[in-house]
Design a protein around this motif. Sequence first.
Motif, short mmCIF file in Angstrom:
data_model
loop_
_atom_site.label_atom_id
_atom_site.label_comp_id
_atom_site.label_asym_id
_atom_site.label_seq_id
_atom_site.Cartn_x
_atom_site.Cartn_y
_atom_site.Cartn_z
N GLY A 80 29.48 61.51 51.53
CA GLY A 80 30.33 62.21 50.58
C GLY A 80 30.00 63.67 50.41
N LYS A 115 32.39 55.24 46.42
CA LYS A 115 33.04 56.05 45.39
C LYS A 115 33.42 57.45 45.88
N ASP A 116 32.61 58.06 46.72
CA ASP A 116 32.93 59.38 47.23
C ASP A 116 33.68 59.28 48.56
N THR A 117 34.48 60.29 48.85
CA THR A 117 35.24 60.27 50.10
C THR A 117 34.28 60.37 51.29
N SER A 118 34.27 59.33 52.08
CA SER A 118 33.38 59.27 53.24
C SER A 118 34.12 58.65 54.41
#
Length: 344
Positions: A80, A115-118
């Motif tokens: 992320g 949860k984070d854009t990865s």
Amino acid sequence: MKKILLVVGTLFAISCGSSRSVVTKTTSASGPEGVKGSVAETTSEVKVKNVAKTAFTSSERVGDIMKYLASDDLKGRDSGSEGIEMAATYIENYFKSYHVKPYFESYRDTLSNFKDTSYNVVGVVEGNDPTLKNEYILVGAHYDHIGTIAPENGDYIANGANDNASGTTTVMELARYFGTHKNNKRSLIFALFSAEEKGLLGSEHLAKKLKEQNLNLYAMLNFEMTGVPLQGKDYFVYITGYDNSNLAEVSNSYAKENLVGFLPTAKEYNLFQRSDNYPFHKEFGVPSHTYCTFDFTNFNHYHKVGDEIDLMDFGHMATLVNKLLPVLEGIANAPIQEVKINSK
């Protein structure tokens, strides 16, 4: 990687053909005009011979990739983060340079379980046999690491050279070979996973996604912590889950040497379940293993700021790639599926 409890405390462990001419593009770590991961426009003609007789990659090539992936600029490649975004772009451009096509609409496979854009970065080299190309071998490694941590002597970047820029580099060079040569009958997917350090999330996401798409997966071959050589062993690399299939036997047959061995410690601490091979084992029930050269005695900087490129053995890494090429080529081109799950 996942935690492993040892007796004396807690360690963390790794969750023949003729010559022909080809034209290749070159990629530098910094890219032309300083653009990170860009593709150089120059081409050069090289002679490509049987990999068993001529080394494909070199310590210099391996070092160039490693010096970028494990550089301070990428700030430890935390999932992320801006740093892993830079790594993803670099891998995408590398794949594109060597004719490894995106597996999906783009190279990026966005994780649905973090949860984070990865992103996983996923490429494919389609098989050249009209029937066998419908069988897939997935070659993978995680390219994320843990980012920045509590400082030691003013250094707070956990660069993750061995964990797992090394495995990532191995996969990138294998992809370069097959993208350039196109001599695989079965199709090869090359996947670099994000969020492994968060609990194998990238590989878990991709395994479920490919299972839902009914991918005809033959085997999953993963690479983890391949940056330093084993010491005092009569084999070059071990695989996790050694007893689960005949992969070691098949590998050694194609390598024509005792390339792959059994590491008792790997079984004792169940490393089979602690790297990105495992989600594919769960979803598909096919041979799924990790090749590794970390044995708990030859590297003391796991998840520390000391996991730097100056501790890596680029010659060892290049040798591993060169020794593995006839193995992967043999498995990809055999008329039958030779690697089989062992009956219990």
